[in-house]
Scaffold this motif. Structure first.
Motif, PDB file in Angstrom:
ATOM      1  N   SER A 173       0.797  -1.235   0.000  1.00 36.64           N
ATOM      2  CA  SER A 173       0.000   0.000   0.000  1.00 36.64           C
ATOM      3  C   SER A 173       0.827   1.282   0.000  1.00 36.64           C
ATOM      4  CB  SER A 173      -0.933   0.008   1.209  1.00 36.64           C
ATOM      5  OG  SER A 173      -0.201   0.076   2.407  1.00 36.64           O
ATOM      6  N   ASP A 174       2.147   1.178   0.221  1.00 39.38           N
ATOM      7  CA  ASP A 174       2.994   2.371   0.298  1.00 39.38           C
ATOM      8  C   ASP A 174       2.426   3.336   1.349  1.00 39.38           C
ATOM      9  OD1 ASP A 174       4.709   1.380  -1.664  1.00 39.38           O
ATOM     10  OD2 ASP A 174       3.412   2.123  -3.253  1.00 39.38           O
ATOM     11  N   ASP A 175       2.120   4.564   0.947  1.00 43.49           N
ATOM     12  CA  ASP A 175       1.622   5.539   1.922  1.00 43.49           C
ATOM     13  C   ASP A 175       0.108   5.698   1.852  1.00 43.49           C
ATOM     14  OD1 ASP A 175       1.657   6.636  -0.596  1.00 43.49           O
ATOM     15  OD2 ASP A 175       2.157   8.656   0.091  1.00 43.49           O
ATOM     16  N   LYS A 176      -0.572   4.849   1.061  1.00 43.62           N
ATOM     17  CA  LYS A 176      -2.024   4.961   0.942  1.00 43.62           C
ATOM     18  C   LYS A 176      -2.729   3.993   1.895  1.00 43.62           C
ATOM     19  CE  LYS A 176      -2.216   6.701  -3.815  1.00 43.62           C
ATOM     20  NZ  LYS A 176      -2.833   7.987  -3.439  1.00 43.62           N
ATOM     21  N   ARG A 177      -4.028   4.182   2.038  1.00 47.09           N
ATOM     22  CA  ARG A 177      -4.813   3.449   3.009  1.00 47.09           C
ATOM     23  C   ARG A 177      -5.449   2.196   2.384  1.00 47.09           C
ATOM     24  NH1 ARG A 177      -4.982   6.219   7.412  1.00 47.09           N
ATOM     25  NH2 ARG A 177      -6.664   4.985   8.327  1.00 47.09           N
ATOM     26  N   VAL A 178      -5.958   1.334   3.271  1.00 48.17           N
ATOM     27  CA  VAL A 178      -6.639   0.105   2.864  1.00 48.17           C
ATOM     28  C   VAL A 178      -8.032   0.117   3.486  1.00 48.17           C
ATOM     29  CG1 VAL A 178      -6.666  -2.412   3.117  1.00 48.17           C
ATOM     30  CG2 VAL A 178      -4.503  -1.217   2.652  1.00 48.17           C
ATOM     31  N   LEU A 179      -9.045  -0.205   2.682  1.00 46.87           N
ATOM     32  CA  LEU A 179     -10.421  -0.261   3.164  1.00 46.87           C
ATOM     33  C   LEU A 179     -10.842  -1.726   3.264  1.00 46.87           C
ATOM     34  CD1 LEU A 179     -12.989   1.348   3.930  1.00 46.87           C
ATOM     35  CD2 LEU A 179     -13.685   1.171   1.525  1.00 46.87           C
ATOM     36  N   VAL A 180     -11.151  -2.166   4.478  1.00 47.78           N
ATOM     37  CA  VAL A 180     -11.574  -3.543   4.711  1.00 47.78           C
ATOM     38  C   VAL A 180     -13.092  -3.581   4.822  1.00 47.78           C
ATOM     39  CG1 VAL A 180     -11.453  -5.527   6.266  1.00 47.78           C
ATOM     40  CG2 VAL A 180      -9.425  -4.106   5.885  1.00 47.78           C
ATOM     41  N   CYS A 181     -13.727  -4.349   3.935  1.00 47.98           N
ATOM     42  CA  CYS A 181     -15.183  -4.482   3.944  1.00 47.98           C
ATOM     43  C   CYS A 181     -15.550  -5.860   4.477  1.00 47.98           C
ATOM     44  CB  CYS A 181     -15.738  -4.324   2.530  1.00 47.98           C
ATOM     45  SG  CYS A 181     -15.334  -2.741   1.764  1.00 47.98           S
ATOM     46  N   ALA A 182     -16.480  -5.913   5.420  1.00 50.24           N
ATOM     47  CA  ALA A 182     -16.867  -7.180   6.024  1.00 50.24           C
ATOM     48  C   ALA A 182     -18.280  -7.060   6.574  1.00 50.24           C
ATOM     49  CB  ALA A 182     -15.871  -7.562   7.119  1.00 50.24           C
ATOM     50  N   THR A 183     -18.740  -8.125   7.252  1.00 54.43           N
ATOM     51  CA  THR A 183     -20.054  -8.095   7.884  1.00 54.43           C
ATOM     52  C   THR A 183     -19.961  -7.355   9.218  1.00 54.43           C
ATOM     53  OG1 THR A 183     -19.716 -10.182   9.059  1.00 54.43           O
ATOM     54  CG2 THR A 183     -20.654 -10.300   6.830  1.00 54.43           C
ATOM     55  N   ASP A 184     -21.127  -7.046   9.767  1.00 51.37           N
ATOM     56  CA  ASP A 184     -21.165  -6.299  11.024  1.00 51.37           C
ATOM     57  C   ASP A 184     -20.367  -6.994  12.123  1.00 51.37           C
ATOM     58  OD1 ASP A 184     -22.814  -4.509   9.747  1.00 51.37           O
ATOM     59  OD2 ASP A 184     -24.663  -5.171  10.723  1.00 51.37           O
ATOM     60  N   LEU A 185     -20.586  -8.309  12.297  1.00 53.70           N
ATOM     61  CA  LEU A 185     -19.942  -9.000  13.399  1.00 53.70           C
ATOM     62  C   LEU A 185     -18.444  -9.173  13.174  1.00 53.70           C
ATOM     63  CD1 LEU A 185     -20.318 -10.276  16.134  1.00 53.70           C
ATOM     64  CD2 LEU A 185     -20.755 -12.463  15.018  1.00 53.70           C
ATOM     65  N   SER A 228     -18.835  -1.707   6.653  1.00 60.27           N
ATOM     66  CA  SER A 228     -19.777  -2.831   6.605  1.00 60.27           C
ATOM     67  C   SER A 228     -20.517  -2.829   5.267  1.00 60.27           C
ATOM     68  CB  SER A 228     -20.793  -2.731   7.745  1.00 60.27           C
ATOM     69  OG  SER A 228     -21.795  -3.727   7.580  1.00 60.27           O
ATOM     70  N   LEU A 229     -20.552  -4.013   4.651  1.00 60.28           N
ATOM     71  CA  LEU A 229     -21.394  -4.217   3.470  1.00 60.28           C
ATOM     72  C   LEU A 229     -22.348  -5.380   3.759  1.00 60.28           C
ATOM     73  CD1 LEU A 229     -18.852  -3.793   0.495  1.00 60.28           C
ATOM     74  CD2 LEU A 229     -20.550  -2.160   1.310  1.00 60.28           C
ATOM     75  N   GLN A 230     -22.881  -5.380   4.972  1.00 58.22           N
ATOM     76  CA  GLN A 230     -23.745  -6.461   5.443  1.00 58.22           C
ATOM     77  C   GLN A 230     -24.890  -6.751   4.478  1.00 58.22           C
ATOM     78  OE1 GLN A 230     -23.568  -8.388   8.530  1.00 58.22           O
ATOM     79  NE2 GLN A 230     -25.082  -9.527   7.347  1.00 58.22           N
ATOM     80  N   GLY A 231     -25.424  -5.720   3.848  1.00 53.97           N
ATOM     81  CA  GLY A 231     -26.573  -5.898   2.958  1.00 53.97           C
ATOM     82  C   GLY A 231     -26.305  -6.789   1.765  1.00 53.97           C
ATOM     83  N   LEU A 232     -25.044  -6.953   1.387  1.00 52.00           N
ATOM     84  CA  LEU A 232     -24.734  -7.796   0.235  1.00 52.00           C
ATOM     85  C   LEU A 232     -25.001  -9.271   0.509  1.00 52.00           C
ATOM     86  CD1 LEU A 232     -21.389  -6.300  -1.164  1.00 52.00           C
ATOM     87  CD2 LEU A 232     -23.713  -5.980  -2.030  1.00 52.00           C
ATOM     88  N   VAL A 233     -24.992  -9.664   1.772  1.00 52.71           N
ATOM     89  CA  VAL A 233     -25.170 -11.084   2.092  1.00 52.71           C
ATOM     90  C   VAL A 233     -26.528 -11.585   1.625  1.00 52.71           C
ATOM     91  CG1 VAL A 233     -25.258 -12.805   3.928  1.00 52.71           C
ATOM     92  CG2 VAL A 233     -23.559 -10.979   4.012  1.00 52.71           C
ATOM     93  N   LEU A 234     -27.590 -10.883   2.009  1.00 55.12           N
ATOM     94  CA  LEU A 234     -28.930 -11.327   1.600  1.00 55.12           C
ATOM     95  C   LEU A 234     -29.150 -11.132   0.108  1.00 55.12           C
ATOM     96  CD1 LEU A 234     -31.288 -10.315   4.555  1.00 55.12           C
ATOM     97  CD2 LEU A 234     -30.473 -12.585   3.895  1.00 55.12           C
ATOM     98  N   LEU A 235     -28.545 -10.126  -0.486  1.00 55.57           N
ATOM     99  CA  LEU A 235     -28.657  -9.958  -1.940  1.00 55.57           C
ATOM    100  C   LEU A 235     -28.046 -11.161  -2.651  1.00 55.57           C
ATOM    101  CD1 LEU A 235     -27.784  -6.163  -2.193  1.00 55.57           C
ATOM    102  CD2 LEU A 235     -29.973  -7.208  -2.831  1.00 55.57           C
ATOM    103  N   ALA A 236     -26.933 -11.671  -2.139  1.00 61.28           N
ATOM    104  CA  ALA A 236     -26.320 -12.871  -2.722  1.00 61.28           C
ATOM    105  C   ALA A 236     -27.206 -14.081  -2.486  1.00 61.28           C
ATOM    106  CB  ALA A 236     -24.934 -13.097  -2.132  1.00 61.28           C
TER     107      ALA A 236
END
Length: 253
Positions: free
Chosen positions: A103-115, A139-147
């Protein structure tokens, strides 16, 4: 003997798809606990009970190995499972390490469920990498039920992703980590909504790499063999095969 894949629903099929391609000689079992999905909004106690119920069922199948192909179930119960069973148990780990290391000097965005985002396991992983100052969570919790509903290209899916991903200053980010196996179905939709320079990473390949070091590969059969179960009941292969077909088509893009 079989290699079993367990998930709260259909997310773990993304890991199974990787294993089918790289381990064509194996016999697989897939257990999707779709009657109890999503796991990400349940308590740790509820998830532990569901995971142990499923694994007790799978253990009767004389397993070569078990892949807990669910980040939430892994974070809550994988240690206790390993203390209980003597066959190899492989869990999921978000691909934070490769994201941070490049990532060098840039950030990382971690997407997961609420828990998963609340679990100590995730915080410990980030702290072990000394990356607490460059990792953000979403959180991208809503994707679970969409899947689970096979709404992979539905207007509701795009609307949800646009809402969740809007306003993020992508110039500050190097990578987005998909920390839930359900999210991988939406990789192309996410790609269209984020900046071109941002990498999309997941832990599936690393999980299968780990699996391949733990089992002896079999010679290739005439056709793949997969047994499917939904919450402990024999399942129609067509319900799951449509997801595998979608992943194959997505891979060809």
């Amino acid at each position: 003997m079989h290699i079993a894949f367990f998930d709260s629903g259909v997310g773990g099929l993304t890991v199974l798809h990787e294993a089918i391609q790289r381990m064509p000689g194996e016999r697989f079992i897939y257990f999707g606990d779709s009657h109890h999905a999503p796991y990400g909004t349940k308590t740790r106690e509820e998830i532990t009970e569901l995971v142990f119920r499923a694994c007790a069922f799978l253990a009767e199948k004389k397993l070569k190995a078990l892949v807990v192909a669910c980040n939430t179930a892994t974070s809550v119960a994988v240690k206790a499972l390993r203390d209980t069973y003597d066959f190899p148990i492989i869990g999921m780990e978000p691909a934070i390490k490769p994201a941070v290391e490049s990532s060098d000097d840039k950030r990382v965005l971690v997407c997961a469920t609420d828990l998963t985002l609340k679990e100590e396991k995730l915080d410990r992983l980030v702290q072990d990498l000394n990356a607490g100052d460059k990792v953000d969570y979403l959180s991208l919790q809503g994707l679970v039920l969409l899947a689970e509903r096979f709404q992979l290209d539905a207007p509701e899916t795009e609307a949800y992703l646009r809402h969740q991903l809007s306003g993020i200053p992508w110039s500050r980010y190097h990578a987005i980590v998909l920390g839930c196996t359900h999210f991988i179905y939406f990789r192309e939709q996410i790609r269209r909504l984020i900046a071109p320079h941002v990498r999309i990473l997941d832990g599936n390949r690393g999980t299968v790499n780990n699996l391949m070091t733990r089992v002896h590969p079999e010679s290739s059969p005439e056709k793949k063999e997969i047994q499917y179960f939904i919450s402990g009941q024999q399942a129609d292969a067509g319900h799951f095969d449509k997801y595998l077909d979608y992943l194959t088509a997505m891979q060809a893009l």
